[in-house]
Structure formats: C-alpha cells, structure tokens
Design an enzyme around this catalytic site. Structure first.
Site, short mmCIF file in Angstrom:
data_model
loop_
_atom_site.label_atom_id
_atom_site.label_comp_id
_atom_site.label_asym_id
_atom_site.label_seq_id
_atom_site.Cartn_x
_atom_site.Cartn_y
_atom_site.Cartn_z
N SER A 138 4.23 13.73 7.55
CA SER A 138 5.61 13.55 8.01
C SER A 138 5.94 14.71 8.94
CB SER A 138 6.57 13.56 6.83
OG SER A 138 7.91 13.65 7.27
N TYR A 148 8.83 17.84 -0.83
CA TYR A 148 8.31 16.79 0.05
C TYR A 148 7.62 17.45 1.26
CZ TYR A 148 8.17 12.62 3.01
OH TYR A 148 7.76 11.57 3.81
N1 LIG Z 1 9.98 6.00 6.33
C1 LIG Z 1 10.07 7.23 6.81
O1 LIG Z 1 11.10 7.64 7.39
C2 LIG Z 1 8.88 8.16 6.67
C3 LIG Z 1 8.85 9.30 7.49
C4 LIG Z 1 7.78 10.16 7.41
C5 LIG Z 1 6.74 9.89 6.53
N2 LIG Z 1 6.79 8.80 5.74
C6 LIG Z 1 5.68 8.57 4.81
O2 LIG Z 1 5.13 7.30 5.08
C7 LIG Z 1 4.44 6.84 3.91
C8 LIG Z 1 4.78 5.37 3.69
O3 LIG Z 1 6.16 5.27 3.35
P1 LIG Z 1 7.08 4.10 3.91
O4 LIG Z 1 8.06 4.72 4.78
O5 LIG Z 1 6.26 2.98 4.41
O6 LIG Z 1 7.85 3.74 2.55
P2 LIG Z 1 7.88 2.42 1.65
O7 LIG Z 1 8.23 1.23 2.47
O8 LIG Z 1 8.76 2.77 0.49
O9 LIG Z 1 6.37 2.25 1.15
C9 LIG Z 1 5.81 3.10 0.19
C10 LIG Z 1 4.51 2.47 -0.32
O10 LIG Z 1 3.91 3.35 -1.29
C11 LIG Z 1 3.59 2.59 -2.46
N3 LIG Z 1 3.66 3.45 -3.64
C12 LIG Z 1 4.72 4.19 -4.06
N4 LIG Z 1 4.44 4.82 -5.20
C13 LIG Z 1 3.15 4.47 -5.53
C14 LIG Z 1 2.29 4.77 -6.61
N5 LIG Z 1 2.69 5.57 -7.61
N6 LIG Z 1 1.04 4.25 -6.62
C15 LIG Z 1 0.64 3.42 -5.62
N7 LIG Z 1 1.41 3.10 -4.56
C16 LIG Z 1 2.65 3.60 -4.53
C17 LIG Z 1 4.64 1.47 -2.49
O11 LIG Z 1 4.18 0.32 -3.16
P3 LIG Z 1 4.49 -0.10 -4.69
O12 LIG Z 1 5.93 0.17 -4.97
O13 LIG Z 1 4.08 -1.54 -4.73
O14 LIG Z 1 3.55 0.77 -5.49
C18 LIG Z 1 4.74 1.14 -1.01
O15 LIG Z 1 3.71 0.24 -0.63
C19 LIG Z 1 4.84 7.76 2.78
O16 LIG Z 1 3.78 8.65 2.51
C20 LIG Z 1 6.05 8.52 3.34
O17 LIG Z 1 6.16 9.80 2.77
C21 LIG Z 1 7.84 7.92 5.79
#
Ligand SMILES: NC(=O)c1ccc[n+]([C@@H]2O[C@H](COP(=O)([O-])OP(=O)(O)OC[C@H]3O[C@@H](n4cnc5c(N)ncnc54)[C@H](OP(=O)(O)O)[C@@H]3O)[C@@H](O)[C@H]2O)c1
Length: 252
Positions: A138, A148
């Site tokens: 991130s 985080y």
């Molecule tokens: N969205 C943003 O603004 C942003 C910005 C910077 C970085 N990121 C990073 O991008 C990555 C993806 O996040 P996203 O934005 O796509 O969020 P998201 O839509 O909430 O997706 C998160 C994914 O992680 C899975 N997950 C969560 N806890 C888990 C666990 N204990 N075991 C296995 N899978 C798990 C969830 O699936 P289940 O609930 O089915 O397990 C889901 O598929 C993350 O690492 C986040 O930190 C996001």
C-alpha cells in the site's frame, strides 16, 4: 501460460487479478475464506476464458488454513508460476485500543501468510528460472499510519531486497502500492470514506493492470497513478506529524 495463485481472490483487487490473469490465459488457484464467492468466480472465469480454476477456501490467519495453501503452493506436479499475495484487511482503531489478538491476526495475514507463500513458491520458481511474485502492499507503507503501515512496509522492504536477489535468476518480486481503491476494504473495516474526494480514488482494474505491467517489467515497487507517486515522493520530505493524517472515523 502458467498457474497463478491469488490470495484474497473473493473480492476487490484479488478478484480483479483473477479476471485479468484468466484473460491472459493463466490457470488459477483462488484463495479466500468465502468458498461460495470463490466458486462463483471460478465458474464465471472458467466459462469465459477456458482456463482451469482451483478453489481453496482457507483462513490464512489460521495455521491449518495457511498450511493447506502452502502445501498447494509447493506442489511440484502443479507448479505455481505467479503468486499474488493480496489478502488483507484494515483495523479501524488505534493500536492501543485494539485487542491484541486482532493485531496478531492482522500481522499474520499481511506478513506471515505472504512470507510463507513466498518461501513455498521460490524454490520451484528458481529451479525453473522464471516466476513472478506480487506482494500487494500500500502507499501507506511510506506513511506513519499504525500497524497497517508497519506491515505493508515489511512487504515493500522484503520485495525490494528479494527483487534484487532473485531477479538475476528469473524471478521478479514486486510490491504493489495502491492508494485508496474502490473495493470492499473500507466498508469491511467500518471506515467512513465520505470525506475523501472522488479524485483520490483509484479503480481496481487500473491498479491491477499497472501492477501486472510493472511486475512483467521486473520492477521492485509499483505505485499506480501520478497522485500516489507524488504522495510517496512527499513522504520523503514532509514531517511525520503531517503524513500521519487525521484519525480514521467509523462509518455512520
Ligand atoms: N482498497 C484500498 O484502498 C487498498 C489500498 C491499498 C492497499 N490495499 C490492499 O489491497 C489488498 C486487497 O484488499 P481489497 O482492497 O481488495 O479489499 P477487499 O475487497 O476487502 O478484499 C480483501 C480480500 O482478502 C480476503 N481475506 C481477508 N481476510 C482473510 C483471511 N483471514 N484469510 C484469507 N483471505 C482473507 C477477503 O476474502 P474473504 O473475506 O472471503 O476471506 C477478500 O477476498 C489488501 O492487502 C489491502 O491491504 C487496499
């Protein structure tokens, strides 16, 4: 074409990685906790792109769940050529007020699971002389924003080192560092996002496209968009008190 293992593939960036990698013709291993969502994606992408898709429902903070995925990642008969360590979540409150177990799970998911899967796939990739690892970090890795930021900074530091170290053997390791991206991330953590203007938000499609392009080019760090590249540059000169930004507010 190879097999790509994607964690957190049931929504957001992980689901988009699955779409774009399937469209390129790669077989997929989809990992997350919600089996039905993974199976739905597997049916849709398998039909649309004609690729093989395995579903592994696992909680990566649970040693048994992580162990199952590690065993699959190491399987020499079905080698993983692309690993996307993407599963993640945020914590709404400050470190001192979170239960320690929440912090430990958060650290396990972002760091231990990603490290374990890198460790599982690297020997096979090095033996074959090719591979791609994308660690979804991130832009927060460059900012002082709680545990985080600390966990994401681990992914960036690890990827920078690993890319120098393994690139010469054909394996690219890239930390993808998005800023705000429209996914389920903020809703799941219960964070109020109304105050953040539209122009600060990226689309998952663009973040993943940039990440795959930079990984293919062998870059250690990928920061999608001029805005967030500027944030990373600013982080080198502005004081921490400014970079920390306002406290997160719960959604009303
Ligand atoms: N969205 C943003 O603004 C942003 C910005 C910077 C970085 N990121 C990073 O991008 C990555 C993806 O996040 P996203 O934005 O796509 O969020 P998201 O839509 O909430 O997706 C998160 C994914 O992680 C899975 N997950 C969560 N806890 C888990 C666990 N204990 N075991 C296995 N899978 C798990 C969830 O699936 P289940 O609930 O089915 O397990 C889901 O598929 C993350 O690492 C986040 O930190 C996001």
């Amino acid at each position: 074409m190879t097999t790509a293992l994607i964690t957190g593939a049931s929504s957001g960036l992980g689901a988009e990685f699955a779409r774009q990698l399937a469209a390129q013709g790669h077989d997929l291993v989809l990992v997350a906790r919600h089996r039905e969502r993974l199976e739905g994606a597997a049916r849709e992408l398998g039909t649309r792109y004609g690729v093989e898709i395995e579903v592994l429902a696992a909680d990566l903070t649970d040693p048994l769940g992580l162990g199952t995925v590690v065993v699959r990642a190491k399987d020499p008969s079905r080698p993983v050529g692309i690993l996307v360590n993407n599963a993640g979540h945020g914590l709404l409150h400050d470190f001192h007020s979170n239960p320690l177990t929440d912090e430990v799970h958060h650290l396990r998911l972002h760091v231990e699971a990603a490290m374990s899967l890198c460790h599982a796939v690297l020997p096979g990739m090095l033996a074959r002389g090719e591979g791609q690892i994308i660690n979804v970090a991130s832009v927060a890795a460059f900012l002082p924003r709680g545990t985080y930021s600390a966990a994401k900074a681990w992914l960036v530091a690890f990827s920078r080192w690993a890319n120098v170290h393994y690139r010469r053997s054909g394996v690219a390791v890239t930390a993808l560092c998005p800023g705000f991206t429209r996914t389920e991330f903020h809703e799941r953590m219960g964070m109020e996002t109304r105050w953040y203007p539209g122009w600060t938000w990226l689309r998952a499609e663009r973040v993943v496209r940039d990440g795959l392009r930079d990984s293919a080019a062998g870059k250690a760090v990928s920061v999608p968009s001029v805005l967030y590249k500027a944030v990373v540059l600013a982080s080198r000169v502005l004081p921490d008190a400014l970079l920390g930004g306002p406290a997160r507010r719960p959604r009303r």
